[in-house]
Design a protein around this motif. Sequence first.
Motif, PDB file in Angstrom:
ATOM      1  N   ARG A  77      -7.324   5.198   1.276  1.00 14.97           N
ATOM      2  CA  ARG A  77      -6.770   3.875   1.012  1.00 14.97           C
ATOM      3  C   ARG A  77      -7.844   3.094   0.271  1.00 14.97           C
ATOM      4  NH1 ARG A  77      -7.807  -1.105   2.082  1.00 14.97           N
ATOM      5  NH2 ARG A  77      -6.191  -2.699   2.275  1.00 14.97           N
ATOM      6  N   LEU A  78      -7.594   2.808  -1.001  1.00 18.15           N
ATOM      7  CA  LEU A  78      -8.536   2.059  -1.819  1.00 18.15           C
ATOM      8  C   LEU A  78      -8.366   0.564  -1.586  1.00 18.15           C
ATOM      9  CD1 LEU A  78      -7.924   4.030  -5.138  1.00 18.15           C
ATOM     10  CD2 LEU A  78      -9.813   4.378  -3.518  1.00 18.15           C
ATOM     11  N   ASP A  79      -9.391  -0.204  -1.929  1.00 18.01           N
ATOM     12  CA  ASP A  79      -9.273  -1.655  -1.854  1.00 18.01           C
ATOM     13  C   ASP A  79      -8.049  -2.125  -2.622  1.00 18.01           C
ATOM     14  OD1 ASP A  79     -11.559  -1.846  -0.355  1.00 18.01           O
ATOM     15  OD2 ASP A  79     -12.864  -2.412  -2.032  1.00 18.01           O
ATOM     16  N   GLY A  80      -7.323  -3.072  -2.036  1.00 25.05           N
ATOM     17  CA  GLY A  80      -6.082  -3.548  -2.614  1.00 25.05           C
ATOM     18  C   GLY A  80      -4.859  -2.875  -2.026  1.00 25.05           C
ATOM     19  N   ASN A  81      -5.066  -2.075  -0.979  1.00 24.02           N
ATOM     20  CA  ASN A  81      -3.983  -1.315  -0.345  1.00 24.02           C
ATOM     21  C   ASN A  81      -3.297  -0.381  -1.343  1.00 24.02           C
ATOM     22  OD1 ASN A  81      -2.524  -0.541   1.966  1.00 24.02           O
ATOM     23  ND2 ASN A  81      -0.794  -1.823   1.369  1.00 24.02           N
ATOM     24  N   VAL A 101      -0.907  -5.237  -7.681  1.00 26.67           N
ATOM     25  CA  VAL A 101      -1.045  -5.818  -6.343  1.00 26.67           C
ATOM     26  C   VAL A 101      -1.153  -7.336  -6.428  1.00 26.67           C
ATOM     27  CG1 VAL A 101      -2.603  -5.980  -4.356  1.00 26.67           C
ATOM     28  CG2 VAL A 101      -1.999  -3.745  -5.292  1.00 26.67           C
ATOM     29  N   LEU A 102      -1.812  -7.847  -7.449  1.00 26.72           N
ATOM     30  CA  LEU A 102      -1.985  -9.293  -7.580  1.00 26.72           C
ATOM     31  C   LEU A 102      -0.695 -10.025  -7.913  1.00 26.72           C
ATOM     32  CD1 LEU A 102      -5.430  -9.471  -9.390  1.00 26.72           C
ATOM     33  CD2 LEU A 102      -4.903 -10.024  -7.020  1.00 26.72           C
ATOM     34  N   THR A 103       0.348  -9.278  -8.293  1.00 22.32           N
ATOM     35  CA  THR A 103       1.642  -9.924  -8.543  1.00 22.32           C
ATOM     36  C   THR A 103       2.474 -10.053  -7.282  1.00 22.32           C
ATOM     37  OG1 THR A 103       2.884  -7.868  -9.000  1.00 22.32           O
ATOM     38  CG2 THR A 103       1.658  -8.863 -10.840  1.00 22.32           C
ATOM     39  N   LEU A 104       2.013  -9.447  -6.192  1.00 19.15           N
ATOM     40  CA  LEU A 104       2.787  -9.458  -4.958  1.00 19.15           C
ATOM     41  C   LEU A 104       2.628 -10.792  -4.239  1.00 19.15           C
ATOM     42  CD1 LEU A 104       1.939  -5.860  -3.688  1.00 19.15           C
ATOM     43  CD2 LEU A 104       3.899  -6.594  -5.060  1.00 19.15           C
ATOM     44  N   SER A 105       3.495 -11.030  -3.292  1.00 22.54           N
ATOM     45  CA  SER A 105       3.475 -12.274  -2.518  1.00 22.54           C
ATOM     46  C   SER A 105       2.119 -12.475  -1.862  1.00 22.54           C
ATOM     47  CB  SER A 105       4.568 -12.226  -1.441  1.00 22.54           C
ATOM     48  OG  SER A 105       4.420 -13.306  -0.561  1.00 22.54           O
ATOM     49  N   SER A 106       1.644 -13.719  -1.888  1.00 17.49           N
ATOM     50  CA  SER A 106       0.350 -14.026  -1.270  1.00 17.49           C
ATOM     51  C   SER A 106       0.532 -14.699   0.095  1.00 17.49           C
ATOM     52  CB  SER A 106      -0.480 -14.922  -2.196  1.00 17.49           C
ATOM     53  OG  SER A 106       0.222 -16.118  -2.487  1.00 17.49           O
ATOM     54  N   ASP A 107       1.519 -14.214   0.864  1.00 18.86           N
ATOM     55  CA  ASP A 107       1.708 -14.766   2.208  1.00 18.86           C
ATOM     56  C   ASP A 107       0.490 -14.421   3.066  1.00 18.86           C
ATOM     57  OD1 ASP A 107       2.156 -12.261   3.876  1.00 18.86           O
ATOM     58  OD2 ASP A 107       3.721 -12.002   2.370  1.00 18.86           O
ATOM     59  N   ASP A 145      -0.152 -12.716   5.649  1.00 18.90           N
ATOM     60  CA  ASP A 145      -0.360 -11.329   6.056  1.00 18.90           C
ATOM     61  C   ASP A 145      -0.875 -10.460   4.912  1.00 18.90           C
ATOM     62  OD1 ASP A 145       0.420 -11.822   8.630  1.00 18.90           O
ATOM     63  OD2 ASP A 145       2.522 -11.309   8.279  1.00 18.90           O
ATOM     64  N   ARG A 146      -0.674 -10.893   3.662  1.00 24.26           N
ATOM     65  CA  ARG A 146      -1.085 -10.109   2.508  1.00 24.26           C
ATOM     66  C   ARG A 146      -2.353 -10.642   1.866  1.00 24.26           C
ATOM     67  NH1 ARG A 146       1.692  -6.323   0.929  1.00 24.26           N
ATOM     68  NH2 ARG A 146       0.393  -6.314  -0.931  1.00 24.26           N
ATOM     69  N   ARG A 147      -2.834 -11.781   2.325  1.00 20.03           N
ATOM     70  CA  ARG A 147      -3.920 -12.443   1.621  1.00 20.03           C
ATOM     71  C   ARG A 147      -5.173 -11.575   1.525  1.00 20.03           C
ATOM     72  NH1 ARG A 147      -3.727 -17.953   3.592  1.00 20.03           N
ATOM     73  NH2 ARG A 147      -1.927 -18.026   2.212  1.00 20.03           N
ATOM     74  N   SER A 148      -5.491 -10.864   2.595  1.00 22.30           N
ATOM     75  CA  SER A 148      -6.695 -10.027   2.547  1.00 22.30           C
ATOM     76  C   SER A 148      -6.557  -8.914   1.517  1.00 22.30           C
ATOM     77  CB  SER A 148      -6.987  -9.435   3.930  1.00 22.30           C
ATOM     78  OG  SER A 148      -5.944  -8.558   4.327  1.00 22.30           O
ATOM     79  N   VAL A 149      -5.333  -8.403   1.333  1.00 20.65           N
ATOM     80  CA  VAL A 149      -5.103  -7.336   0.361  1.00 20.65           C
ATOM     81  C   VAL A 149      -5.297  -7.855  -1.054  1.00 20.65           C
ATOM     82  CG1 VAL A 149      -3.352  -5.812  -0.617  1.00 20.65           C
ATOM     83  CG2 VAL A 149      -3.598  -5.989   1.861  1.00 20.65           C
TER      84      VAL A 149
END
Length: 326
Positions: free
Chosen positions: A107-111, A299-305, A307-311
Motif C-alpha cells: 500500500r503506497l502513500d495515498g492509498n 486520489v487528490l480528486t476524491l472527496s476530502s471528508d 475520514d479521507r483527509r489523511s489519504v
Amino acid sequence: MNPEEIQAVLRALAAVVAEHYVFPEVGAEVAARLIGAAESGRYDELGTPERLSEVVTADLQLGNNDLHLRLMFHPGEVPDEEDPAAEEAYWLRRAELDAGGVGRIERLDGNIGLLELRPLLYDPAHAGAAMTAALSMVATTDALLIDLRRCVGGSPEQVALVCGHLFGPEPVHLNDLVTPSDGTVRQYWTTPSVGAPRFGATKPIWVLTSASTFSGGEELSYDLQQLGRAVIVGERTRGGAHPRRGFKLHSHLEATVPVQRAMNPISGTNWEGTGVAPDIEVPAADAFTVAYRRALEHVLTLSSDPDRRSVTDEARAVLGAAVVAG
C-alpha cells in the motif's frame, strides 16, 4: 552430447513441430528445414544441451519469429508431460518458490495499491489462493498499479482470475483460444463470484510493462487495454500470443510448441509479433514514477471528508516531492 544423441533430439523435435504447431503448413516447413540441417551435420559438434538449445531455437524461429517456438534448456530435470503427477509436482514447487507469482504487494502513500506479478501467472490450481489473497489486500485501495515488467508468461486461467477482481460481478468476455487442429474455441470470461473482496470495475488501474513482458503477462495487459479497464504505461512488450505445449526430448531439453492462437473478442486479433503497445510510452525504468504520479493526482480528486483527509494529505506530500521510483 554425442552426435547420435543430438540427431535423436532433432528427429523428435521435428516430429512434434510437424504434428502440433499452430499453423500446420508452417510447422511442416520448419520440421523439414530442421531435418535437413540435422542431416547436414549442422548441430553435431555443439556438444552441450545449452548450446544446442541456443542454435536450434534460432533456426526454429527463422522466418516466423514465433518466440514461443523453442528448444528450451533446463539446468534441472525437464518435467515429463506424460507423467501428470511429476509435472504437477514440478509446477506446484515452482509456484511455491515464487510465492504464487506475487513478487511484491504494497500500500503506497495515498492509498494506492502496488501489485507486482512475476515471473509467471501460475495456474490457479497451483497459485490461485496466493493470487486471491494478494488481490484481496489491494481491494480497498483507491487506485492500483499492476507491475508486469518482469512477468514473462503464465496461465490464461490465472489471467481470468486476476481480471475477475478488476471488474464487477457481471461476466466479462476476456479472450478466446482457437485450436486449429480440431477447430475448437475456448472462451475466457470473468466469473460472477471470486470468493473475496473485489477491487471492482470503476477505480483506475495502471499496468506497467517492459520489453521483457511476454505471453501471459501480455495477455493480462492486452485484455485490460482492449476493455478500456487499464492504462498501459512503459514499453512495447515482446509479442508472444500463441499458447504453447511442452514436450520432453532429453533430460535437459524441452520442445515448446505453440498449439493455439489467441483471438480477442474486441480487436478480433492478438499481440503476436507486434507486442502490446503502451498507452503512455516511457522507458520501463520510468514507468512506476509516471503511473504513480497519475494515481496520486487521481486520489487528490476524491472527496476530502474527514475520514479521507489523511489519504489526500499523503498524496499531496508525495506530489510535493519527487516520486521515488519502485
